[in-house]
Design an enzyme around this catalytic site. Structure first.
Site, PDB file in Angstrom:
ATOM      1  N   ASP A 250     -34.624   1.687  22.275  1.00  0.00           N
ATOM      2  CA  ASP A 250     -35.919   1.850  22.955  1.00  0.00           C
ATOM      3  C   ASP A 250     -36.124   0.741  23.983  1.00  0.00           C
ATOM      4  OD1 ASP A 250     -38.337   3.050  23.516  1.00  0.00           O
ATOM      5  OD2 ASP A 250     -39.399   2.092  21.857  1.00  0.00           O
ATOM      6  N   GLY A 251     -36.884   1.064  25.022  1.00  0.00           N
ATOM      7  CA  GLY A 251     -37.289   0.060  26.007  1.00  0.00           C
ATOM      8  C   GLY A 251     -36.687   0.252  27.390  1.00  0.00           C
ATOM      9  N   ASN A 252     -36.024   1.358  27.604  1.00  0.00           N
ATOM     10  CA  ASN A 252     -35.430   1.606  28.927  1.00  0.00           C
ATOM     11  C   ASN A 252     -36.496   1.661  30.020  1.00  0.00           C
ATOM     12  OD1 ASN A 252     -33.002   1.903  27.631  1.00  0.00           O
ATOM     13  ND2 ASN A 252     -32.946   4.142  27.783  1.00  0.00           N
TER      14      ASN A 252
ATOM     15  N   HIS B 101     -32.947   4.210  32.178  1.00  0.00           N
ATOM     16  CA  HIS B 101     -32.113   5.093  31.353  1.00  0.00           C
ATOM     17  C   HIS B 101     -30.637   4.942  31.738  1.00  0.00           C
ATOM     18  CE1 HIS B 101     -35.495   6.757  29.369  1.00  0.00           C
ATOM     19  NE2 HIS B 101     -35.966   7.426  30.403  1.00  0.00           N
TER      20      HIS B 101
ATOM     21  N   SER C 150     -35.282  12.201  21.014  1.00  0.00           N
ATOM     22  CA  SER C 150     -35.936  12.704  19.805  1.00  0.00           C
ATOM     23  C   SER C 150     -36.479  14.105  20.039  1.00  0.00           C
ATOM     24  CB  SER C 150     -37.079  11.764  19.390  1.00  0.00           C
ATOM     25  OG  SER C 150     -38.192  11.939  20.231  1.00  0.00           O
ATOM     26  N   SER C 151     -36.779  14.779  18.939  1.00  0.00           N
ATOM     27  CA  SER C 151     -37.361  16.119  19.056  1.00  0.00           C
ATOM     28  C   SER C 151     -38.730  16.055  19.727  1.00  0.00           C
ATOM     29  CB  SER C 151     -37.434  16.793  17.674  1.00  0.00           C
ATOM     30  OG  SER C 151     -37.885  15.901  16.677  1.00  0.00           O
TER      31      SER C 151
ATOM     32  N   LEU D 227     -13.903   4.307  14.166  1.00  0.00           N
ATOM     33  CA  LEU D 227     -15.368   4.239  14.128  1.00  0.00           C
ATOM     34  C   LEU D 227     -15.885   5.639  14.403  1.00  0.00           C
ATOM     35  CD1 LEU D 227     -18.045   2.160  14.634  1.00  0.00           C
ATOM     36  CD2 LEU D 227     -17.767   3.080  16.888  1.00  0.00           C
TER      37      LEU D 227
ATOM     38  N   GLU E 109     -31.740  -1.783   5.525  1.00  0.00           N
ATOM     39  CA  GLU E 109     -32.391  -3.005   6.006  1.00  0.00           C
ATOM     40  C   GLU E 109     -32.886  -2.775   7.430  1.00  0.00           C
ATOM     41  OE1 GLU E 109     -33.056  -5.605   4.148  1.00  0.00           O
ATOM     42  OE2 GLU E 109     -32.000  -4.692   2.446  1.00  0.00           O
TER      43      GLU E 109
END
Ligand code: IPE
Ligand code: IPE
Ligand code: MG
Length: 262
Positions: free
Chosen positions: A25-27, A42, A70-71, A136, A209
Site C-alpha cells: 500500500d501507498g503507491n 503504481h 482487492s475485490s 520460491l 505475526e
C-alpha cells in the site's frame, strides 16, 4: 505438501519466515508527495516487486504472497483500474521468463474471471510455465478478497461433497481455500501506514505475526524488508500456549537436535 492449520496443531516455527504476505500500500501517496499522477506510483510499485521477490528468494523465504488488487479496488476511478490492469499485463509479459529462469513458481489467487481474456491467458501461461519450480512460490492476489476466498471454498466443497452440508470440519474445508498449497503466512507486512487487513487473507492470518510500517510501498526496499524479518525474529509465537511452554518446547527440540535424535 501436507495441509497444515495453526488452529488444528501448533505448526513449525521457522527462524526465517517460510511465508510472507504483503499488502503493498501507498503507491498513490508516494506519487502525490512528488506531485506526480497516481499512475506513476503504481508503476514504481510494480518495479519494487522485482527486488522484493529476489530478496525473499535469497533469504530462503519459500512463499511470497502479494496483494495487488482487492475485490474492493474496482470502486476506484475507471482510468486507474484500467491502468493497473495494463500494468499487470505488461509485468507478466516482461517478467515471467525471468521468474522462470530464477526457479520461481508463479500463482495467482482471486476471482480471475472478471479480468479481460488476455490477462487471464497471460496468468494461465505463467502458471503453466513455472509450475514445477521449487525455489520460491510467488502468489499474486488479484481481484482477491478474504471473504470471497472463504465463500468460494465452502461453495466448491459442497458442490464436490454435498453430504458435508450436514456438517463439516475445518480439515474438510482447507483443501478448497485458495492458498491450500502454502503454509499459513508467518509474517504479514503492510506498508503505507494503515493498520488494517483490508479483506486480505482473513482465514490464513489467524496466527500470523503482523508488521505495519509507514514506509510507502515504492520505498520499501531490501533494508526495509530485513527490518520486518528482524521484527518477526524477536517475537514469541505462542499459538495459545504460555511463554514457559514455548520456551520448554524450544529447549526440548534443541536438546533433541544436539543429541542427534532429530
Ligand atoms: C496500493 O497503493 C496499490 C493498490 C491498491 C492497487 P494505493 O493506490 O492504495 O496507494 P494509496 O493508499 O492511495 O497511497
Ligand atoms: C489494499 O490497499 C489492497 C491492495 C494493496 C491491493 P487499499 O489501499 O485498497 O486499502 P484500503 O482501501 O485503504 O483499506
Ligand atoms: Mg491504499
Amino acid at each position: 505438501m501436507a495441509i497444515t492449520s495453526s488452529t488444528i496443531a501448533v505448526p513449525e516455527i521457522p527462524a526465517v519466515p517460510r511465508h510472507i504476505a504483503i499488502v503493498m500500500d501507498g503507491n498513490g501517496r508516494w506519487a502525490k508527495q512528488r506531485f506526480l499522477p497516481r499512475f506513476a506510483g503504481h508503476r514504481r510499485g510494480v518495479e519494487n516487486v522485482r527486488s522484493t521477490v529476489r530478496a525473499c528468494a535469497e533469504n530462503g523465504v519459500e512463499f511470497l504472497t502479494l496483494f495487488a488488487f482487492s475485490s474492493e479496488n474496482w470502486r476506484r476511478p475507471v482510468e486507474e483500474v484500467s491502468f493497473i490492469m495494463q500494468l499487470f499485463r505488461g509485468a507478466l509479459k516482461r517478467e515471467v521468463a525471468r521468474l522462470h529462469e530464477n526457479g520461481i513458481r508463479f500463482r495467482a489467487i482471486g476471482d480471475l474471471a472478471r479480468f479481460d481474456p488476455e490477462l487471464q491467458r497471460l496468468i494461465a501461461e505463467a502458471e503453466a510455465l513455472t509450475r514445477d519450480n521449487t525455489r520460491l512460490t510467488l502468489t499474486v492476489a488479484a481481484n482477491y478478497g478474504g471473504r470471497w476466498d472463504i465463500m468460494h471454498a465452502v461453495a466448491r466443497m459442497l458442490k464436490e461433497q454435498p453430504q458435508l452440508a450436514a456438517g463439516f470440519a475445518e480439515a474438510d474445508l482447507l483443501p478448497y481455500l485458495s492458498l491450500a498449497y502454502a503454509p499459513e503466512p508467518d509474517l504479514f507486512i503492510r506498508t503505507g501506514g494503515e493498520q488494517r487487513i483490508s479483506n486480505f487473507l482473513l482465514w490464513q492470518l489467524a496466527y500470523t505475526e503482523l508488521y505495519f510500517t509507514d514506509t510507502l510501498w515504492p520505498d520499501f526496499d531490501v533494508a526495509a524488508l530485513q527490518l520486518a524479518i528482524a521484527s518477526y525474529q524477536k517475537r514469541q509465537r505462542r499459538f495459545g500456549r504460555t511463554g514457559d511452554q514455548v520456551e520448554g518446547a524450544a529447549g526440548a527440540s534443541a536438546l533433541r537436535a544436539a543429541s542427534g535424535s532429530g
